[in-house]
Motif scaffolding. Structure first.
Motif, PDB file in Angstrom:
ATOM      1  N   TYR A 128     -24.483 -24.391   1.014  1.00  0.00           N
ATOM      2  CA  TYR A 128     -25.688 -23.526   1.003  1.00  0.00           C
ATOM      3  C   TYR A 128     -27.143 -24.053   0.911  1.00  0.00           C
ATOM      4  O   TYR A 128     -27.124 -25.279   0.364  1.00  0.00           O
ATOM      5  N   PRO A 129     -27.482 -23.370   1.453  1.00  0.00           N
ATOM      6  CA  PRO A 129     -27.037 -22.467   2.252  1.00  0.00           C
ATOM      7  C   PRO A 129     -26.889 -22.573   4.045  1.00  0.00           C
ATOM      8  O   PRO A 129     -27.544 -24.316   4.051  1.00  0.00           O
ATOM      9  N   PHE A 130     -25.923 -21.931   5.113  1.00  0.00           N
ATOM     10  CA  PHE A 130     -25.851 -22.805   6.180  1.00  0.00           C
ATOM     11  C   PHE A 130     -25.468 -21.186   7.137  1.00  0.00           C
ATOM     12  O   PHE A 130     -25.886 -19.774   6.748  1.00  0.00           O
ATOM     13  N   VAL A 131     -25.980 -21.552   8.525  1.00  0.00           N
ATOM     14  CA  VAL A 131     -25.930 -20.476   9.433  1.00  0.00           C
ATOM     15  C   VAL A 131     -24.460 -20.478   9.771  1.00  0.00           C
ATOM     16  O   VAL A 131     -23.495 -21.835   9.983  1.00  0.00           O
ATOM     17  N   GLY A 132     -23.241 -19.286   9.644  1.00  0.00           N
ATOM     18  CA  GLY A 132     -22.402 -19.060  10.048  1.00  0.00           C
ATOM     19  C   GLY A 132     -21.969 -18.007  10.743  1.00  0.00           C
ATOM     20  O   GLY A 132     -23.163 -16.415  10.995  1.00  0.00           O
ATOM     21  N   LEU A 133     -21.541 -18.165  12.145  1.00  0.00           N
ATOM     22  CA  LEU A 133     -20.939 -17.231  13.271  1.00  0.00           C
ATOM     23  C   LEU A 133     -20.290 -16.626  13.677  1.00  0.00           C
ATOM     24  O   LEU A 133     -18.978 -16.976  13.079  1.00  0.00           O
ATOM     25  N   VAL A 134     -19.128 -15.530  13.253  1.00  0.00           N
ATOM     26  CA  VAL A 134     -18.374 -14.918  13.026  1.00  0.00           C
ATOM     27  C   VAL A 134     -17.799 -14.400  13.849  1.00  0.00           C
ATOM     28  O   VAL A 134     -19.149 -13.140  14.842  1.00  0.00           O
ATOM     29  N   VAL A 135     -17.695 -14.555  15.339  1.00  0.00           N
ATOM     30  CA  VAL A 135     -16.819 -14.097  16.600  1.00  0.00           C
ATOM     31  C   VAL A 135     -15.366 -13.692  16.390  1.00  0.00           C
ATOM     32  O   VAL A 135     -14.743 -14.391  16.651  1.00  0.00           O
ATOM     33  N   SER A 136     -15.093 -12.716  16.683  1.00  0.00           N
ATOM     34  CA  SER A 136     -13.685 -12.091  16.310  1.00  0.00           C
ATOM     35  C   SER A 136     -13.847 -10.932  18.011  1.00  0.00           C
ATOM     36  O   SER A 136     -14.618 -10.232  18.042  1.00  0.00           O
ATOM     37  N   GLY A 137     -12.715 -10.159  17.545  1.00  0.00           N
ATOM     38  CA  GLY A 137     -12.216  -9.187  18.650  1.00  0.00           C
ATOM     39  C   GLY A 137     -13.185  -7.552  18.435  1.00  0.00           C
ATOM     40  O   GLY A 137     -13.246  -6.756  19.230  1.00  0.00           O
ATOM     41  N   GLY A 138     -13.636  -7.602  16.725  1.00  0.00           N
ATOM     42  CA  GLY A 138     -14.475  -6.300  16.618  1.00  0.00           C
ATOM     43  C   GLY A 138     -15.965  -6.769  16.652  1.00  0.00           C
ATOM     44  O   GLY A 138     -16.393  -6.298  16.713  1.00  0.00           O
ATOM     45  N   HIS A 139     -16.425  -8.040  16.352  1.00  0.00           N
ATOM     46  CA  HIS A 139     -17.246  -8.100  15.848  1.00  0.00           C
ATOM     47  C   HIS A 139     -18.344 -10.097  16.348  1.00  0.00           C
ATOM     48  O   HIS A 139     -17.385 -10.519  16.396  1.00  0.00           O
ATOM     49  N   THR A 140     -19.745  -9.484  16.747  1.00  0.00           N
ATOM     50  CA  THR A 140     -19.244 -10.873  16.704  1.00  0.00           C
ATOM     51  C   THR A 140     -21.084 -11.178  15.920  1.00  0.00           C
ATOM     52  O   THR A 140     -21.814  -9.953  16.104  1.00  0.00           O
ATOM     53  N   SER A 141     -21.775 -11.789  14.778  1.00  0.00           N
ATOM     54  CA  SER A 141     -22.575 -11.724  14.270  1.00  0.00           C
ATOM     55  C   SER A 141     -23.251 -12.934  13.886  1.00  0.00           C
ATOM     56  O   SER A 141     -22.450 -13.741  13.472  1.00  0.00           O
ATOM     57  N   ILE A 142     -24.081 -13.426  13.659  1.00  0.00           N
ATOM     58  CA  ILE A 142     -25.004 -14.860  12.507  1.00  0.00           C
ATOM     59  C   ILE A 142     -25.428 -14.182  11.856  1.00  0.00           C
ATOM     60  O   ILE A 142     -26.253 -13.199  11.476  1.00  0.00           O
ATOM     61  N   TYR A 143     -25.097 -14.854  10.284  1.00  0.00           N
ATOM     62  CA  TYR A 143     -25.152 -14.797   9.002  1.00  0.00           C
ATOM     63  C   TYR A 143     -26.137 -15.913   8.551  1.00  0.00           C
ATOM     64  O   TYR A 143     -25.809 -17.095   8.887  1.00  0.00           O
ATOM     65  N   LEU A 144     -27.299 -15.553   7.621  1.00  0.00           N
ATOM     66  CA  LEU A 144     -27.082 -16.497   6.924  1.00  0.00           C
ATOM     67  C   LEU A 144     -26.819 -16.645   5.634  1.00  0.00           C
ATOM     68  O   LEU A 144     -26.868 -15.364   4.684  1.00  0.00           O
TER      69      LEU A 144
END
Ligand code: KG4
Ligand code: ZN
Length: 330
Positions: A128-144
């Motif tokens: 930590y900390p890291f930047v996480g990209l979540v890409v799915s059928g319902g979501h596309t978000s970048i998180y810290l």
């Protein structure tokens, strides 16, 4: 703590056993694709009914594969939301009944948190900390991600999710459901520079928009048609437009936050081109990138057990009155 994870938010009934220390002892997934593909997408009522018939055999197989009896399970983690409400109810009700019967604690887990933290299941070097990209059928978000439970949304899609764009384009091209994996495969034989589809950069924001590219593909097909010969180029060019934006914005997020670690998760994280391009870009920028094996990218219960184990070991229990939620909470 040995944890049973259960996931039933969409069209996969899944159960997994996680040993203490986050070791995956079993990860069973019963896909309903065959039940939904003739409709070109997931039919919520059919999904709920299929979860009902699948849940007991899937949990049984997870226990059997792990070589653990029900009496060996010390806690249960279950997807609480977001997802199809009727589908969620099946997993949640089952988890509650089992927890009550066995007298063991259970916790509800956010499906997106499951995806977001899934890279940690296989990669113990992530810091930590890291930047996480979540890409799915319902979501596309970048998180810290500053730590377990400490997340900040840096950007998200304003319309379609990346996976949704893959699925809609595939449907339009008559390639079946779900479309991402088919486009990924066809694109491997195509030229990603063949058709210059638009990229929705939207200035410096870390938000996304994928509805324009979907329309651009449709317009291109209406004007120029598509044949068996041109299909791979079309798929590769469409995929490249999506991947370009995802990779660029994720790198930008990491640079902006001064973070040297990037993670990728969610169904679209199984995309071979996205994995390669993100790896190349991160390596050029001197950053570390990590993504799960493809089986842990698409919906699974190991990622739910993983977050649940963290909470349960921290002493958190949820009450048997815990509700499900269909909409995104993050
Ligand atoms: O995470 P997931 O299994 O379910 C949701 O939480 O939505 O993601 C499913 C999405 C679908 O849109 C599917 O087309 C996409 O992930 N997907 C892919 C690939 N494999 C699955 N998209 C692009 N390339 C792939 N190889
Ligand atoms: Zn998912």
């Amino acid at each position: 703590m040995i944890v049973l994870g259960i996931e039933s938010s969409c069209d996969e009934t899944a159960a997994a056993i996680l040993d203490s220390g986050g070791v995956i002892r079993s990860n069973i997934i019963a896909s309903q694709i065959a039940d939904h593909e003739i409709y070109g997408g997931v039919v919520p009522e059919i999904a709920s009914r299929k979860h009902l018939t699948n849940i007991v055999p899937v949990v049984d197989r997870a226990l059997e594969t792990a070589g653990v009896g029900l009496e060996g399970i010390e806690g249960i983690a279950v997807t609480q939301g977001p997802g199809l409400i009727g589908a969620l109810f099946v997993g949640l009700s089952y988890a509650k009944a089992l927890a009550a019967h066995r007298g063991i604690p259970f916790v509800g887990v956010d499906h997106l948190e499951g995806h977001l933290m899934s890279p940690l299941l296989e990669d113990r070097e992530i810091r930590y900390p890291f930047v996480g990209l979540v890409v799915s059928g319902g979501h596309t978000s970048i998180y810290l991600v500053r730590g377990f439970g400490d997340y900040e949304v840096l950007g998200r899609t304003l319309d379609d999710a990346a996976g949704e764009a893959f699925d809609k384009v595939a449907k339009h091209l008559g390639l079946g459901y779900p479309g991402g994996v088919v486009i990924d495969r066809l694109a491997q034989r195509g030229d990603p520079t063949a058709i210059p589809f638009p990229r929705a950069w939207m200035g410096k924001t870390l938000d996304f928009s994928f509805s324009g590219i979907k329309t651009a593909v449709r317009t291109h097909v209406e004007r120029q048609g598509v044949t068996e010969e041109t299909l791979p180029d079309l798929c590769a060019s469409f995929q490249e437009a999506i991947v370009d934006v995802l990779v660029t914005k994720t790198l930008r997020a990491a640079q902006r936050e001064g973070v040297g670690q990037i993670t990728l998760a969610g169904g679209v994280a199984a995309n071979s081109r996205l994995r390669r391009r993100l790896e190349e870009a991160a390596s050029q920028a001197g950053m570390r990138v990590s993504f799960p094996s493809p089986i842990l990218c698409t919906d699974n219960a190991a990622m739910i057990a993983h977050v649940g184990q963290y909470r349960l070991e921290g002493g958190r229990h949820d009450p048997l009155s815990l509700p499900a939620y269909s909409r995104d909470r993050r």
